[in-house]
Each structure stands twice: as structure tokens, then as C-alpha cells.
Design a protein around this motif. Structure first.
Motif, PDB file in Angstrom:
ATOM      1  N   VAL A 137       0.847  -1.193   0.000  1.00  0.00           N
ATOM      2  CA  VAL A 137       0.000   0.000   0.000  1.00  0.00           C
ATOM      3  C   VAL A 137       0.882   1.244   0.000  1.00  0.00           C
ATOM      4  CG1 VAL A 137      -0.146   0.147   2.542  1.00  0.00           C
ATOM      5  CG2 VAL A 137      -2.024   1.029   1.139  1.00  0.00           C
ATOM      6  N   ASP A 138       0.397   2.329  -0.611  1.00  0.00           N
ATOM      7  CA  ASP A 138       1.098   3.612  -0.576  1.00  0.00           C
ATOM      8  C   ASP A 138       0.792   4.315   0.743  1.00  0.00           C
ATOM      9  OD1 ASP A 138       2.237   3.371  -3.109  1.00  0.00           O
ATOM     10  OD2 ASP A 138       0.471   4.213  -4.098  1.00  0.00           O
ATOM     11  N   VAL A 139       1.837   4.714   1.443  1.00  0.00           N
ATOM     12  CA  VAL A 139       1.705   5.411   2.718  1.00  0.00           C
ATOM     13  C   VAL A 139       2.460   6.719   2.618  1.00  0.00           C
ATOM     14  CG1 VAL A 139       2.128   5.303   5.205  1.00  0.00           C
ATOM     15  CG2 VAL A 139       1.552   3.208   3.947  1.00  0.00           C
ATOM     16  N   PHE A 140       1.811   7.812   3.008  1.00  0.00           N
ATOM     17  CA  PHE A 140       2.499   9.102   2.944  1.00  0.00           C
ATOM     18  C   PHE A 140       3.529   9.189   4.066  1.00  0.00           C
ATOM     19  CE2 PHE A 140       3.363  13.455   4.045  1.00  0.00           C
ATOM     20  CZ  PHE A 140       3.550  14.050   2.809  1.00  0.00           C
ATOM     21  N   VAL A 141       4.770   9.456   3.697  1.00  0.00           N
ATOM     22  CA  VAL A 141       5.826   9.742   4.664  1.00  0.00           C
ATOM     23  C   VAL A 141       6.653  10.895   4.116  1.00  0.00           C
ATOM     24  CG1 VAL A 141       5.971   7.414   5.627  1.00  0.00           C
ATOM     25  CG2 VAL A 141       7.352   8.006   3.636  1.00  0.00           C
ATOM     26  N   ASP A 142       7.296  11.609   5.025  1.00  0.00           N
ATOM     27  CA  ASP A 142       8.135  12.732   4.622  1.00  0.00           C
ATOM     28  C   ASP A 142       9.487  12.207   4.136  1.00  0.00           C
ATOM     29  OD1 ASP A 142       8.595  15.361   4.156  1.00  0.00           O
ATOM     30  OD2 ASP A 142       8.846  15.949   6.255  1.00  0.00           O
ATOM     31  N   ASP A 143      10.227  13.045   3.424  1.00  0.00           N
ATOM     32  CA  ASP A 143      11.551  12.655   2.954  1.00  0.00           C
ATOM     33  C   ASP A 143      12.483  12.415   4.137  1.00  0.00           C
ATOM     34  OD1 ASP A 143      10.814  12.911   0.292  1.00  0.00           O
ATOM     35  OD2 ASP A 143      11.384  15.030   0.206  1.00  0.00           O
ATOM     36  N   PRO A 144      13.280  11.346   4.093  1.00  0.00           N
ATOM     37  CA  PRO A 144      14.203  11.081   5.198  1.00  0.00           C
ATOM     38  C   PRO A 144      15.438  11.960   5.093  1.00  0.00           C
ATOM     39  CG  PRO A 144      14.506   9.442   3.494  1.00  0.00           C
ATOM     40  CD  PRO A 144      13.366  10.322   3.036  1.00  0.00           C
ATOM     41  N   PRO A 145      16.207  12.083   6.189  1.00  0.00           N
ATOM     42  CA  PRO A 145      17.514  12.752   6.095  1.00  0.00           C
ATOM     43  C   PRO A 145      18.398  12.015   5.095  1.00  0.00           C
ATOM     44  CG  PRO A 145      16.881  12.364   8.390  1.00  0.00           C
ATOM     45  CD  PRO A 145      15.901  11.617   7.543  1.00  0.00           C
TER      46      PRO A 145
END
Length: 283
Positions: free
Chosen positions: A124-132
Motif C-alpha cells: 500500500v502507498d503510505v504518505f511519509v516525509d523525505d528522510p535525512p
């Protein structure tokens, strides 16, 4: 008597049935591409993974199976964050559903659990922010492709959750002993009225106390703070009782703007499970 897996499934159903929950799908409100029935189907599909956790299965494998089952509907991601909270809680309930026991469950997670957590992102597609930059090999959006990096670094699932704080309040629950989940359960028990109304009240109270990290990551910190401030104003004047139209207007405004406090909904689902397991609420 319901099993922990059944109570977890019921918690998912009760969470989506509560209304109004500003910015979220509920029984009276759909999003453009995500509807009430998708959440019902997701809760049904997650049952095998929840049963696996209740029967003592590894947390990562149980979570991956629950997510795979949840994803068997056309809406996409319905309850990924809720399941990430519920699986260790269900596993703890096998012994005793308390903060120390669920902390021990999380501390006992392994590299294999972390690998299965990453595999869950394949479903499934899950929204996450860009990692360091230094975490790019561990970007969860890589799904199973990131497993070799996880294994090379010897990271457990709790290690992964710890690296996700402070930007993700579902992960923060893992680190903080599920503090907000247990508090939400206490609030549900103390509230009056039908359980759907209590669920809406607890959701609003949790939103009023802490900016939602999903909103912050999608829409920015300023929007997240604005949403919390508006929720706090409604809670302060007991608007669910005295001015329900104002709460409905808030809910509609967030839906129109595409502002989704999904992390707060996940905490609410976890609180419902804890309250059901403790027999603090009755259905």
C-alpha cells in the motif's frame, strides 16, 4: 467474551464510525478517493494479522499480514498507522495489556520484525516525509528493497520507530510506552453517551492537545498548529454539545482543504482497543 483480535477489529470499526472527526473519513463523510466502506473492508481484511499477533506471532510478521489483508480493498491505505499501534497492543494483551508489557513487546522486536515492517510498504502507498540524507537507504518508501540495508545495520523494529521520532507520533507511541493510547482509553471510559459520540469527543480532545504529525508532514507545521488551535477552541466551549454545527463546519472545512489528521485517528483507534480490552467501555 471477545478475543483481543476481535476487539482490535472492533476498534477499527468503531473508530471510523465515530462522527464528526474533522478531516477524516467517518460514517457521514467520505474523502474524494477514500470512502467509509473502504475502512470497513480494511478492518475485515486485517483480521488474520491481528489473530497472528494474538496467538503470539512475531510483531513484524503479524503487522505485514494485517496490512496485506487491509489492502485488499479499492481505497488503498485505510488503517496502516492504526495497525502499527494495534499489533503490539494485541500482542501484549496475550499476557497483560499494560504500558510495561507493551513496552517489553516493542523492546523485544528484532531485525526480522523490522524487515517485515518494510515489506508491509509493498502492499500500500503510505504518505511519509523525505528522510535525512544519511537515512535514504532506509526510506520506508523503498519497501522490501530497503531490507538489505536494515539487515546490514542490524536495526530492530523499535530502532526504526525511534529514528522516526519526532516527525511521526505513531512511532512516538512505540518510544513513549503508548502514553496517548492509554490516555485516550481513559477519556473514552470517562465520557458519556453513545460510543460513536464518545469517539468523536476523544478524537477532538486529542487533536486539541497536540498538532497532528500527518498534517504537519503533508501541509506544514503552521497548518497543523492552526488545526489544533481550532480544535482547542471547540473543546474549550464544549462545542460538540453546545454548538455541533460549528464542529461539523470545521470537519467539512478540513475535508475541502485536504487536511487529514490521520495520526490522531490512529491514536483514537488504539485507545478504543485498550478501553475494550479493559472492559472500560461496553458494546
Amino acid at each position: 467474551m471477545r478475543t483481543p483480535a476481535a476487539n482490535a477489529q472492533l476498534a477499527l470499526l468503531l473508530e471510523v464510525a465515530g462522527t464528526p472527526k474533522p478531516g477524516n473519513v467517518d460514517r457521514c463523510r467520505d474523502l474524494d478517493d477514500l470512502r467509509f466502506e473502504h475502512f470497513l473492508a480494511g478492518a475485515v481484511g486485517a483480521r488474520d494479522g491481528l489473530e497472528m499477533a494474538a496467538n503470539g506471532g512475531a510483531v513484524g510478521a503479524a503487522f505485514e499480514r494485517a496490512v496485506a489483508g487491509m489492502a485488499g480493498q479499492r481505497g488503498g491505505n485505510t488503517q496502516f498507522g492504526s495497525l502499527l499501534l494495534l499489533v503490539p497492543l494485541v500482542r501484549a494483551a496475550r499476557e497483560e495489556l499494560s504500558a510495561p508489557v507493551v513496552e517489553a513487546v516493542c523492546e523485544d522486536t528484532t531485525v526480522a520484525d523490522a524487515a517485515n515492517f518494510y515489506r508491509a510498504f509493498d502492499h500500500v502507498d503510505v504518505f511519509v516525509d523525505d528522510p535525512p540524507a544519511d537515512m535514504e537507504p532506509l526510506d520506508v518508501r523503498r519497501g522490501s528493497d530497503a531490507v538489505p540495508a536494515v539487515e546490514d545495520r542490524g536495526l530492530t523494529l523499535l530502532d526504526i520507530m525511534s529514528r522516526s521520532v519526532p516527525g511521526d507520533d505513531v512511532a512516538r507511541e512505540w518510544v513513549d510506552g503508548f502514553e496517548r493510547s492509554f490516555r485516550a482509553a481513559e477519556r473514552l471510559a470517562a465520557a458519556d453517551g453513545p460510543l460513536g459520540d464518545r469517539t468523536a469527543a476523544v478524537f477532538l480532545a486529542e487533536l486539541a492537545e497536540r498538532p497532528d504529525t500527518l498534517v504537519a508532514n503533508r501541509s506544514g507545521e503552521a497548518v497543523a498548529r492552526e488545526v489544533t488551535d481550532r480544535a482547542a477552541e471547540l473543546v474549550e466551549r464544549d462545542a460538540l454539545e453546545t454548538d455541533p454545527e460549528a464542529v461539523e463546519a470545521f470537519a467539512e472545512d478540513l475535508v475541502v482543504r485536504g487536511v487529514n489528521p490521520g495520526t490522531t485517528a490512529d491514536i483514537t483507534a488504539a485507545g478504543l482497543f485498550v478501553a475494550l480490552e479493559h472492559e472500560a467501555i461496553d458494546v
